[in-house]
Design a protein around this motif. Structure first.
Motif, PDB file in Angstrom:
ATOM      1  N   THR A 158       0.830  -1.208   0.000  1.00  0.00           N
ATOM      2  CA  THR A 158       0.000   0.000   0.000  1.00  0.00           C
ATOM      3  C   THR A 158       0.864   1.257   0.000  1.00  0.00           C
ATOM      4  O   THR A 158       0.622   2.200  -0.764  1.00  0.00           O
ATOM      5  N   LEU A 159       1.882   1.272   0.851  1.00  0.00           N
ATOM      6  CA  LEU A 159       2.775   2.431   0.900  1.00  0.00           C
ATOM      7  C   LEU A 159       3.570   2.586  -0.398  1.00  0.00           C
ATOM      8  O   LEU A 159       3.886   3.708  -0.804  1.00  0.00           O
ATOM      9  N   SER A 160       3.892   1.476  -1.042  1.00  0.00           N
ATOM     10  CA  SER A 160       4.620   1.546  -2.307  1.00  0.00           C
ATOM     11  C   SER A 160       3.813   2.297  -3.357  1.00  0.00           C
ATOM     12  O   SER A 160       4.359   3.121  -4.110  1.00  0.00           O
ATOM     13  N   ILE A 161       2.521   2.025  -3.415  1.00  0.00           N
ATOM     14  CA  ILE A 161       1.662   2.737  -4.363  1.00  0.00           C
ATOM     15  C   ILE A 161       1.613   4.221  -4.013  1.00  0.00           C
ATOM     16  O   ILE A 161       1.631   5.091  -4.891  1.00  0.00           O
ATOM     17  N   MET A 162       1.571   4.529  -2.711  1.00  0.00           N
ATOM     18  CA  MET A 162       1.551   5.923  -2.274  1.00  0.00           C
ATOM     19  C   MET A 162       2.826   6.659  -2.661  1.00  0.00           C
ATOM     20  O   MET A 162       2.797   7.840  -3.006  1.00  0.00           O
TER      21      MET A 162
END
Length: 381
Positions: free
Chosen positions: A240-244
């Protein structure tokens, strides 16, 4: 003459406003950091950094030494090779001999569970240690030569699980997002042809950067946690943080690549290098400081993120033992600080966590700069 005076007056006012803005910014930063350190620094110590968050109670079996006659010390249990003490009406292990049998203790599953200094002994054999004297505790522990079963509580109150989980999340997220973001930026700047499609891609990247993190958290929960069955885990949180982070990494890296002079590319191609060789040998090393900025910005956002991680990584204060599954859920320092304020309103302990966060970010930034500096030094030597 009048015009020159008006110009000087305007320049003076503008310069004064600039200095005032800088002073206000620095003052706000000093006040915030000063307040956090004033409230939280007294609570930061070795125990706070190395202990688990919750108390951990375990029943262990210990094989006592033979021929363990008392040596006269009121706090020394010779059969176990430990010194004990009385703290807050609890019997606590104060020190452990290098060859103490408590280092070979096993729990009920016959798994090794080495006792440590600071562990609280709640029961030994049939003797309950609640409100017991030091002499009575020593007698209960020292009598007999057979193995003894002890109930031991390892005091919590530390942030070790959250600290380890934060480092896991940072590392895993950067491993996923950094290569994808850097490669995407290289493609957009070096390979993609200008046109409507490229403009649409850049427009989409800019819009992704403006989406609130809680929306990313909702997406991560629906896709990674529920649809892909990753459950609340460090992997779901990292994805999730990677997409952010992709918009930040792509945009910052692309701007850095644009600043590399076109003559570098032309000279390399003129010497017979391929486009790939030019990018890997010339452009990327030249843009490395800017790429580092993207990584540093990403680390800061990972450390400061809470909304997305609460819905994907969970809030359990434990050290994750796997990437997915029941033992993969973990709370980071930021999410634990959020829940601490929400549940207990303990400002001092929350500030102590904030102090650790600030120091961690500074340390990671310094480490990143040191690595880049050494890399550039090797290339120029």
């Amino acid at each position: 003459m009048m015009k020159n005076n008006n110009t000087k007056l305007k320049d003076g006012i503008l310069q004064g406003l600039i200095y005032l803005s800088a002073a206000v910014t620095v003052t706000i930063l000093v006040v915030i950091i000063g307040f956090v350190f004033y409230k939280g620094l007294p609570g930061v110590n070795l125990k706070f950094m190395t202990r688990m968050w919750d108390d951990e109670t375990t029943v262990v079996d210990v094989n006592r030494r033979k021929n363990s006659d008392s040596d006269g010390e009121s706090d020394y249990v010779k059969s176990l090779g430990i010194h004990i003490g009385l703290e807050d009406k609890n019997i606590v292990i104060k020190s452990i001999d290098s060859n103490s049998p408590v280092k070979d203790a096993v729990n009920m599953k016959k798994v090794p569970y080495k006792l440590k200094t600071g562990d609280v002994i709640g029961k030994a054999g049939n003797t309950n240690f609640k409100n017991i004297t030091l002499e009575e505790a020593k007698k209960a522990l020292d009598e007999g030569t057979e193995s003894i079963r002890m109930k031991v509580t390892r005091t919590g109150g530390g942030i070790l699980p959250m600290l380890v989980s934060t480092i896991y999340i940072i590392s895993l997220t950067l491993v996923i997002a950094a290569p994808i973001g850097i490669c995407a930026a290289i493609y957009l700047n070096e390979y993609a042809k200008p046109g409507t499609m490229l403009n649409m891609i850049r427009f989409a990247i800019q819009n992704l950067a403006g989406i609130p993190s809680i929306v990313y958290g909702l997406f991560g929960m629906l896709v990674f946690v529920q649809t892909l069955k990753l459950s609340y885990s460090v992997l779901a949180g990292a994805l999730t943080l990677s997409i952010m982070l992709l918009p930040t990494i792509i945009s910052t890296t692309e701007e850095t690549l644009k600043e590399v002079p076109m003559t570098y590319r032309e000279s390399s191609m003129g010497l017979g290098a391929t486009k790939l060789q030019t990018i890997s040998k010339i452009i990327i090393p030249s843009a490395l400081p800017g790429i580092l900025v993207a990584i540093i910005l990403s680390i800061g956002r990972i450390v400061g993120e809470s909304a997305a991680l609460i819905w994907t990584a969970g809030t359990i204060a434990q050290i994750p033992k796997s990437l997915v599954g029941n033992e993969a859920s973990a709370a980071t320092l930021t999410t634990k600080m959020y829940w601490l304020i929400k549940e207990t309103a303990d400002l001092e302990q929350a500030s102590s966590i904030a102090v650790v966060l600030i120091v961690l970010v500074i340390a990671l930034n310094m480490l990143s700069k040191l690595i880049t500096r050494k890399f550039l030094k090797k290339r120029t030597s």
